[in-house]
Write a protein that holds these residues in place. Structure first.
Motif, PDB file in Angstrom:
ATOM      1  N   PRO A   1       0.826  -1.212   0.000  1.00  0.00           N
ATOM      2  CA  PRO A   1       0.000   0.000   0.000  1.00  0.00           C
ATOM      3  C   PRO A   1       0.858   1.260   0.000  1.00  0.00           C
ATOM      4  N   LEU A   2       0.194   2.382  -0.170  1.00  0.00           N
ATOM      5  CA  LEU A   2       0.844   3.676  -0.015  1.00  0.00           C
ATOM      6  C   LEU A   2       0.831   3.987   1.481  1.00  0.00           C
ATOM      7  N   TYR A   3       1.956   3.751   2.133  1.00  0.00           N
ATOM      8  CA  TYR A   3       1.984   3.801   3.591  1.00  0.00           C
ATOM      9  C   TYR A   3       1.595   5.169   4.142  1.00  0.00           C
ATOM     10  N   ASP A   4       1.894   6.230   3.391  1.00  0.00           N
ATOM     11  CA  ASP A   4       1.557   7.562   3.897  1.00  0.00           C
ATOM     12  C   ASP A   4       0.062   7.853   3.797  1.00  0.00           C
ATOM     13  N   GLN A   5      -0.687   6.972   3.139  1.00  0.00           N
ATOM     14  CA  GLN A   5      -2.134   7.157   3.046  1.00  0.00           C
ATOM     15  C   GLN A   5      -2.903   6.224   3.979  1.00  0.00           C
ATOM     16  N   LEU A   6      -2.195   5.410   4.738  1.00  0.00           N
ATOM     17  CA  LEU A   6      -2.866   4.539   5.699  1.00  0.00           C
ATOM     18  C   LEU A   6      -3.340   5.358   6.892  1.00  0.00           C
ATOM     19  N   ARG A   7      -4.455   4.971   7.465  1.00  0.00           N
ATOM     20  CA  ARG A   7      -5.087   5.740   8.526  1.00  0.00           C
ATOM     21  C   ARG A   7      -4.886   5.083   9.884  1.00  0.00           C
TER      22      ARG A   7
ATOM     23  N   LEU B   1     -14.586   1.369   4.910  1.00  0.00           N
ATOM     24  CA  LEU B   1     -13.661   0.345   5.388  1.00  0.00           C
ATOM     25  C   LEU B   1     -13.558  -0.772   4.365  1.00  0.00           C
ATOM     26  N   TYR B   2     -12.329  -1.127   4.032  1.00  0.00           N
ATOM     27  CA  TYR B   2     -12.013  -2.100   2.987  1.00  0.00           C
ATOM     28  C   TYR B   2     -11.154  -3.197   3.612  1.00  0.00           C
ATOM     29  N   CYS B   3     -11.321  -4.446   3.167  1.00  0.00           N
ATOM     30  CA  CYS B   3     -10.583  -5.565   3.753  1.00  0.00           C
ATOM     31  C   CYS B   3      -9.793  -6.314   2.687  1.00  0.00           C
TER      32      CYS B   3
ATOM     33  N   TRP C   1       7.238 -10.814  -0.424  1.00  0.00           N
ATOM     34  CA  TRP C   1       6.079 -10.558   0.421  1.00  0.00           C
ATOM     35  C   TRP C   1       5.682  -9.097   0.298  1.00  0.00           C
ATOM     36  N   THR C   2       4.510  -8.783   0.832  1.00  0.00           N
ATOM     37  CA  THR C   2       4.111  -7.388   1.018  1.00  0.00           C
ATOM     38  C   THR C   2       3.755  -7.202   2.486  1.00  0.00           C
ATOM     39  N   ARG C   3       3.933  -5.977   2.978  1.00  0.00           N
ATOM     40  CA  ARG C   3       3.556  -5.647   4.359  1.00  0.00           C
ATOM     41  C   ARG C   3       2.386  -4.677   4.302  1.00  0.00           C
ATOM     42  N   GLN C   4       1.327  -4.990   5.036  1.00  0.00           N
ATOM     43  CA  GLN C   4       0.121  -4.185   4.935  1.00  0.00           C
ATOM     44  C   GLN C   4      -0.816  -4.467   6.100  1.00  0.00           C
ATOM     45  N   PRO C   5      -1.871  -3.668   6.255  1.00  0.00           N
ATOM     46  CA  PRO C   5      -2.901  -3.992   7.242  1.00  0.00           C
ATOM     47  C   PRO C   5      -3.843  -5.070   6.702  1.00  0.00           C
ATOM     48  N   VAL C   6      -4.780  -5.487   7.521  1.00  0.00           N
ATOM     49  CA  VAL C   6      -5.871  -6.348   7.078  1.00  0.00           C
ATOM     50  C   VAL C   6      -7.052  -5.495   6.632  1.00  0.00           C
TER      51      VAL C   6
ATOM     52  N   ALA D   1      -9.878  -5.571  16.527  1.00  0.00           N
ATOM     53  CA  ALA D   1     -10.173  -4.605  15.462  1.00  0.00           C
ATOM     54  C   ALA D   1      -8.995  -3.654  15.269  1.00  0.00           C
ATOM     55  N   GLU D   2      -8.445  -3.159  16.357  1.00  0.00           N
ATOM     56  CA  GLU D   2      -7.316  -2.234  16.248  1.00  0.00           C
ATOM     57  C   GLU D   2      -6.103  -2.901  15.625  1.00  0.00           C
ATOM     58  N   LEU D   3      -5.812  -4.121  16.017  1.00  0.00           N
ATOM     59  CA  LEU D   3      -4.643  -4.823  15.476  1.00  0.00           C
ATOM     60  C   LEU D   3      -4.766  -5.024  13.969  1.00  0.00           C
ATOM     61  N   LEU D   4      -5.979  -5.235  13.494  1.00  0.00           N
ATOM     62  CA  LEU D   4      -6.196  -5.465  12.064  1.00  0.00           C
ATOM     63  C   LEU D   4      -5.926  -4.216  11.232  1.00  0.00           C
ATOM     64  N   THR D   5      -5.926  -3.041  11.860  1.00  0.00           N
ATOM     65  CA  THR D   5      -5.698  -1.798  11.114  1.00  0.00           C
ATOM     66  C   THR D   5      -4.215  -1.458  10.985  1.00  0.00           C
ATOM     67  N   LYS D   6      -3.356  -2.182  11.671  1.00  0.00           N
ATOM     68  CA  LYS D   6      -1.932  -1.856  11.683  1.00  0.00           C
ATOM     69  C   LYS D   6      -1.195  -2.556  10.539  1.00  0.00           C
ATOM     70  N   PRO D   7      -0.285  -1.877   9.877  1.00  0.00           N
ATOM     71  CA  PRO D   7       0.451  -2.478   8.751  1.00  0.00           C
ATOM     72  C   PRO D   7       1.596  -3.365   9.222  1.00  0.00           C
ATOM     73  N   ILE D   8       1.258  -4.362  10.003  1.00  0.00           N
ATOM     74  CA  ILE D   8       2.258  -5.283  10.554  1.00  0.00           C
ATOM     75  C   ILE D   8       2.041  -6.702  10.038  1.00  0.00           C
ATOM     76  N   TRP D   9       1.190  -6.834   9.044  1.00  0.00           N
ATOM     77  CA  TRP D   9       0.831  -8.153   8.521  1.00  0.00           C
ATOM     78  C   TRP D   9       1.595  -8.394   7.222  1.00  0.00           C
ATOM     79  N   TYR D  10       2.326  -9.492   7.181  1.00  0.00           N
ATOM     80  CA  TYR D  10       3.104  -9.841   5.990  1.00  0.00           C
ATOM     81  C   TYR D  10       2.340 -10.884   5.173  1.00  0.00           C
ATOM     82  N   TYR D  11       2.261 -10.640   3.863  1.00  0.00           N
ATOM     83  CA  TYR D  11       1.532 -11.519   2.946  1.00  0.00           C
ATOM     84  C   TYR D  11       2.509 -12.138   1.953  1.00  0.00           C
ATOM     85  N   ASP D  12       2.413 -13.421   1.811  1.00  0.00           N
ATOM     86  CA  ASP D  12       3.301 -14.176   0.928  1.00  0.00           C
ATOM     87  C   ASP D  12       2.905 -13.983  -0.530  1.00  0.00           C
ATOM     88  N   ARG D  13       3.893 -13.837  -1.386  1.00  0.00           N
ATOM     89  CA  ARG D  13       3.626 -13.838  -2.828  1.00  0.00           C
ATOM     90  C   ARG D  13       3.786 -15.243  -3.404  1.00  0.00           C
TER      91      ARG D  13
END
Length: 406
Positions: free
Chosen positions: A44-50, A283-285, A266-271, A243-255
């Motif tokens: 994601p565009l990290y500077d646009q994450l809320r 809200l988008y998932c 991988w990519t690093r992003q929120p859920v 809910a709060e943990l899911l908004t944090k960009p600490i989740w790594y996704y395998d390619r």
């Protein structure tokens, strides 16, 4: 809390500088017959994450629904094709085949539909994007037409909802959900749709997913869907910490090895995300637990952080909540299910095929993109306005539409 602080908390590797997007909307037609290349997976565009403080504590509107609203009211979400609609699809499929255009080159322009059916699909597209997010078509003649005609009519129908995107590193724009004998325990390399294993609640890398049932399983393989906005409301009441943990960009996704030159594995992003500022800010998932769990080959070496106990707990709470709220449905031969990947999660039960020579369970899959400028959600992603945003694109692998699983 700023995304940069979150990275420091986990001693994560520094994210690479964003790669400049190619001109995917004007790709060489010698490789991409419709002139459009799938954009592929991006961080994601990290500077646009809320931050969590800007996320809603309660969501209302048509994207919030419960199982009870639909379980005994199929007229609200089932559309049986009429004889006229089937004949129109048949005629257009025959004309497309006669034109000699490769299946990968099918588009809304060369698969025209009447005003009547176009209006039905336009209304459906609006409901998928901004309404309840799902529909089930019935009576598609999958058992009567050849594999080619079935594929043409199905893909042609899909082009009126969005742009088809590549679903894997092989460039498949027509996917086949079918057991090909892959080992589902090897989640770091195997895509679960190619096995009989359960698929936990997830969203695909596209805006809309379509599934056409060609053959049913002997048992199992049934579908569950849930409104992520209903899930979010429930989490706010019962598990706000999750809910709060899911908004944090600490989740790594395998390619899973489906990477282009210069990309990380991988990519690093929120859920969950909020749309870009100035948009509808919904809200988008974006989530698939198999892709989150499969990175131990990197975390064991200290390259990325392992899943924390809090993350594992959050994943279990999310799955349990989805299961509790989900609408269950069974796809019969000739059924087509279209779902939003923005505000729905979907799952599949484990299944068992009939013994040979009976055909194996087989669903044809479409991943469809809806760019921001054409009514799609305003995602905090670098390709939000690409026609074929999302999907999986490896370098210049050309699109392919095989008529069976490979």
């Amino acid at each position: 809390m700023a995304p940069g602080i979150l990275v420091e908390e986990h001693s994560a590797p520094i994210d690479p500088a964003p790669i400049k997007l190619r001109d995917n909307n004007n790709a060489p037609k010698s490789i991409f017959p419709d002139g459009i290349r799938t954009s592929g997976q991006h961080p994601p565009l990290y500077d646009q994450l809320r931050p969590y403080s800007e996320f809603p504590k309660h969501i209302s509107g048509p994207t919030v629904w419960t199982r009870e609203e639909y379980v005994n009211n199929p007229e609200k979400w089932v559309h049986p094709f009429t004889e006229d609609e089937i004949q129109e699809l048949s005629d257009e499929a025959d004309a497309f085949i006669a034109s000699g255009t490769p299946l990968e080159g099918i588009s809304k322009a060369n698969f025209p539909l009447s005003k009547t059916l176009s209006t039905v699909l336009a209304r459906l597209r609006e409901d998928l994007l901004n309404g309840k997010g799902f529909i089930l078509f019935k009576r598609f003649p999958a058992g009567e037409w050849s594999p080619l005609k079935t594929s043409v009519a199905y893909m042609g129908l899909g082009t009126h909802l969005g742009y088809f995107v590549s679903q894997n590193g092989r460039g498949h724009v027509l996917g086949h959900v079918k057991d090909v004998g892959d080992d589902p325990t090897q989640i770091h390399t195997v895509r679960i749709y190619r096995t009989t294993a359960r698929q936990f609640f997830h969203a695909d890398d596209s805006d809309i997913v379509g599934l056409l049932c060609v053959h049913r399983a002997q048992e199992g393989g049934e579908s569950d869907i849930v409104s992520i906005h209903s899930v979010w409301n429930t989490l706010q009441k019962e598990h706000p910490d999750v809910a709060e943990l899911l908004t944090k960009p600490i989740w790594y996704y395998d390619r899973k090895g489906e990477v282009s030159d210069g990309q990380q594995e991988w990519t690093r992003q929120p859920v969950v995300y909020i749309e870009k500022k100035g948009s509808k800010e919904r809200l988008y998932c974006k989530y698939d637990p198999y892709y989150v769990r499969s990175l131990t080959r990197f975390s064991d070496k200290g390259i990325i952080p392992p899943l924390s106990d809090e993350q594992k707990h959050a994943m279990q709470v999310l799955e349990d909540t989805c299961n509790r709220l989900a609408l269950h449905m069974v796809l019969e031969v000739g059924d087509i299910q279209f779902l939003s990947n923005a505000h729905l999660l979907h799952a599949r039960t484990e299944y068992k095929d009939f013994a040979p020579p009976a055909p194996r369970r087989h669903l044809l899959r479409l991943w469809l993109a809806t760019p921001e400028s054409e009514g799609g959600w305003a995602l905090p992603m670098p390709d939000s306005d690409e026609k074929k945003r999302g999907g999986i694109q490896v370098n210049d692998t050309p699109p392919r539409a095989p008529l069976d699983a490979e």
